[in-house]
Design an enzyme around this catalytic site. Structure first.
Site, PDB file in Angstrom:
ATOM      1  N   ASP A 219     -39.295  47.549  27.580  1.00  0.00           N
ATOM      2  CA  ASP A 219     -38.434  48.361  28.432  1.00  0.00           C
ATOM      3  C   ASP A 219     -38.794  48.017  29.880  1.00  0.00           C
ATOM      4  O   ASP A 219     -39.868  48.388  30.368  1.00  0.00           O
ATOM      5  CB  ASP A 219     -38.666  49.853  28.143  1.00  0.00           C
ATOM      6  CG  ASP A 219     -37.796  50.766  29.017  1.00  0.00           C
ATOM      7  OD1 ASP A 219     -37.270  50.302  30.045  1.00  0.00           O
ATOM      8  OD2 ASP A 219     -37.660  51.955  28.660  1.00  0.00           O
TER       9      ASP A 219
ATOM     10  N   ARG B   6     -14.630  51.358  20.293  1.00  0.00           N
ATOM     11  CA  ARG B   6     -16.013  51.699  19.908  1.00  0.00           C
ATOM     12  C   ARG B   6     -16.785  50.429  19.547  1.00  0.00           C
ATOM     13  O   ARG B   6     -17.996  50.350  19.749  1.00  0.00           O
ATOM     14  CB  ARG B   6     -16.034  52.702  18.743  1.00  0.00           C
ATOM     15  CG  ARG B   6     -17.447  53.008  18.262  1.00  0.00           C
ATOM     16  CD  ARG B   6     -17.578  54.279  17.429  1.00  0.00           C
ATOM     17  NE  ARG B   6     -16.520  54.472  16.480  1.00  0.00           N
ATOM     18  CZ  ARG B   6     -16.341  53.772  15.350  1.00  0.00           C
ATOM     19  NH1 ARG B   6     -17.188  52.788  15.048  1.00  0.00           N
ATOM     20  NH2 ARG B   6     -15.349  54.022  14.544  1.00  0.00           N
TER      21      ARG B   6
ATOM     22  N   LYS C 255     -30.416  53.336  36.176  1.00  0.00           N
ATOM     23  CA  LYS C 255     -31.374  53.206  37.272  1.00  0.00           C
ATOM     24  C   LYS C 255     -30.940  52.089  38.243  1.00  0.00           C
ATOM     25  O   LYS C 255     -29.929  52.217  38.882  1.00  0.00           O
ATOM     26  CB  LYS C 255     -32.768  52.997  36.690  1.00  0.00           C
ATOM     27  CG  LYS C 255     -33.137  54.006  35.572  1.00  0.00           C
ATOM     28  CD  LYS C 255     -33.114  55.425  36.077  1.00  0.00           C
ATOM     29  CE  LYS C 255     -33.574  56.501  35.119  1.00  0.00           C
ATOM     30  NZ  LYS C 255     -33.286  56.474  33.726  1.00  0.00           N
TER      31      LYS C 255
ATOM     32  N   TYR D 169     -41.869  56.371  29.219  1.00  0.00           N
ATOM     33  CA  TYR D 169     -40.886  57.448  29.355  1.00  0.00           C
ATOM     34  C   TYR D 169     -41.087  58.430  28.206  1.00  0.00           C
ATOM     35  O   TYR D 169     -41.075  58.048  27.034  1.00  0.00           O
ATOM     36  CB  TYR D 169     -39.480  56.854  29.346  1.00  0.00           C
ATOM     37  CG  TYR D 169     -38.391  57.897  29.440  1.00  0.00           C
ATOM     38  CD1 TYR D 169     -38.398  58.842  30.458  1.00  0.00           C
ATOM     39  CD2 TYR D 169     -37.363  57.937  28.511  1.00  0.00           C
ATOM     40  CE1 TYR D 169     -37.402  59.793  30.548  1.00  0.00           C
ATOM     41  CE2 TYR D 169     -36.357  58.889  28.597  1.00  0.00           C
ATOM     42  CZ  TYR D 169     -36.395  59.818  29.626  1.00  0.00           C
ATOM     43  OH  TYR D 169     -35.406  60.764  29.705  1.00  0.00           O
TER      44      TYR D 169
HETATM   45  N1  PLP Z   1     -36.633  53.951  30.048  1.00  0.00           N
HETATM   46  C1  PLP Z   1     -37.249  54.369  31.155  1.00  0.00           C
HETATM   47  C2  PLP Z   1     -38.415  53.598  31.676  1.00  0.00           C
HETATM   48  C3  PLP Z   1     -36.802  55.527  31.824  1.00  0.00           C
HETATM   49  O1  PLP Z   1     -37.442  55.945  32.932  1.00  0.00           O
HETATM   50  C4  PLP Z   1     -35.687  56.227  31.301  1.00  0.00           C
HETATM   51  C5  PLP Z   1     -35.174  57.465  31.941  1.00  0.00           C
HETATM   52  O2  PLP Z   1     -35.716  57.991  32.877  1.00  0.00           O
HETATM   53  C6  PLP Z   1     -35.080  55.759  30.132  1.00  0.00           C
HETATM   54  C7  PLP Z   1     -35.561  54.619  29.540  1.00  0.00           C
HETATM   55  C8  PLP Z   1     -33.900  56.470  29.526  1.00  0.00           C
HETATM   56  O3  PLP Z   1     -32.735  56.118  30.200  1.00  0.00           O
HETATM   57  P1  PLP Z   1     -31.426  57.068  30.238  1.00  0.00           P
HETATM   58  O4  PLP Z   1     -31.776  58.255  31.068  1.00  0.00           O
HETATM   59  O5  PLP Z   1     -30.382  56.179  30.839  1.00  0.00           O
HETATM   60  O6  PLP Z   1     -31.125  57.459  28.834  1.00  0.00           O
END
Ligand code: PLP
Length: 394
Positions: free
Chosen positions: A185, A59, A210, A112
């Site tokens: 992000d 962990r 992604k 998101y």
């Molecule tokens: N950040 C962005 C820009 C996203 O599009 C997403 C999910 O679609 C996330 C974060 C969250 O990622 P996860 O689905 O791996 O938790």
């Protein structure tokens, strides 16, 4: 070997990895052990005093994860990186580590939906105030939102679902002048197209689900930063138990090796499709930073190495027309997510229809006629033919 001067493609393939000195194995091993054995009480004591590196318990960290983290740090040109169980685990760990009771967070409002929801709905329960500011005028909006309690500015670049690009260096200057940290992000760009730390952001986040994983078959999240900024985020992640399993780390390591060729191809196909869609009378607007008509094009050209594989577009129709469009598609699959080898299309408005008010959906760009396309690796002509079928069905 010092790999810091190597090109991005070479770092993508080799950084963080070298053949196993004992077995000669070329690829990383998947170490499944939960605990790790200490040679003696003295070794455990030195490990606890942080004077001796050692694995303790998975962990906390594990060998397969550390190989992946070294590669991720090299891609984003960070001192270190942290791999977590998902992109949301990465985002929440950053927020929980950098903010406390009485602090203020400023976040740009095109992003998101789940991360924005966590910031605006959940953080206030712990006495943290969030201001969502206009991502169309981000620099002015962020500057105006600052208070003496502001500790963190958070921006998604490019953003969901309208693919807006923000000047990260300018935002970093504003943020640092106020003594706060800037987290970006950069999931939609991937480190192949954009490395926010090179533009003075303090923290970069990716959903590794992604482009990094790249095959729509694994979840993961990344935080990359300086050692000093990353340590409290790592501590929170260990406490939350947000560690990514070694098997999943291996899949992401394997996926990253083709990141360069995949993203280059996705950049090209997305630009081709964006230009074509823009020429179609059924389409009222295409959102893609690679288009000369896009308001953030000049900035994107300066800041990014490629414009990415994601585009959104508004159709001159209504919800019933959108339904006919989606049902007419064959190659492009109707599913959320992005960055994999399969092209996926989603209607962002429906995904938030039951969570947001009409006014909120309008503000966050989730209109009834907007579709978001994540381009995969199929032949561009087949994707175009599929979209043509959709337009004909309108
Ligand atoms: N950040 C962005 C820009 C996203 O599009 C997403 C999910 O679609 C996330 C974060 C969250 O990622 P996860 O689905 O791996 O938790």
């Amino acid at each position: 070997m010092d790999r810091s001067e190597q090109g991005l493609h070479t770092r993508i393939v080799h950084a963080g990895q070298s053949p196993d000195p004992v077995t000669g194995a070329l690829t990383a091993s998947i170490h499944r052990s939960a605990p790790f054995v200490f040679e003696s009480l003295e070794v455990l004591d030195q490990y606890s005093a942080k004077t001796l590196p050692h694995y303790e318990y998975s962990r906390t960290t594990h060998p397969t994860g550390r190989i992946l983290e070294a590669k991720l740090a090299a891609l984003d040109r960070a001192e270190d990186a942290l791999i977590l169980a998902s992109g949301m685990a990465a985002i929440t760990a950053v927020l929980l580590a950098t903010l406390g009771q009485g602090d203020h967070l400023v976040v740009t409002d095109n992003g998101y939906k789940r991360s924005l929801r966590f910031m605006s709905d959940t953080l206030p329960r712990w006495g943290i105030r969030t201001d969502l500011v206009d991502s169309r005028e981000p620099l002015e909006a962020v500057r105006a939102a600052f208070t003496p309690a502001t500790k963190l500015v958070f921006a998604e670049v490019p953003s969901n679902p309208n693919l807006r690009v923000i000047d990260i260096a300018a935002l970093a200057d504003i943020t640092h002048a106020a003594g706060a940290l800037l987290a970006v992000d950069a999931t939609i760009a991937s480190p192949y197209n954009l490395r926010p730390l090179e533009h003075r952001a303090d923290i970069v986040i990716h959903s590794a689900t992604k482009y990094l994983g790249g095959h729509n078959d694994v979840l993961g999240g990344v935080v990359a930063a300086s050692l000093e900024v990353l340590q409290p985020i790592r501590d929170i992640s260990i406490n939350l138990g947000a560690t990514l399993d070694p098997e999943a780390c291996y899949l992401i390591l394997r996926g990253i090796k083709t990141l360069g060729v995949r993203v280059e191809r996705q950049n090209e196909t997305a630009l081709t499709l964006a230009r074509w869609l823009e020429s179609r009378p059924e389409v009222s607007c295409v959102y893609y930073p690679g288009l000369e008509s896009d308001p953030t094009h000049a900035l994107a050209k300066r800041q990014m190495d490629g414009y990415g594989g994601m585009l959104s577009f508004d159709l001159r129709t209504d919800l019933a027309g959108i339904s006919r469009f989606v049902n007419a598609l064959g190659t492009i699959l109707f599913a959320p997510s992005l960055g994999g080898v399969e092209s996926l299309i989603i209607h962002p408005g429906i995904t938030v229809r039951h969570d947001l008010t009409d006014a909120e959906r309008e503000r966050f760009g989730y209109t009834d006629t907007l579709l978001r396309l994540a381009v995969g690796l199929e032949d561009p002509k087949d994707l175009k033919a599929d979209l043509e079928r959709g337009l004909a069905a309108l």
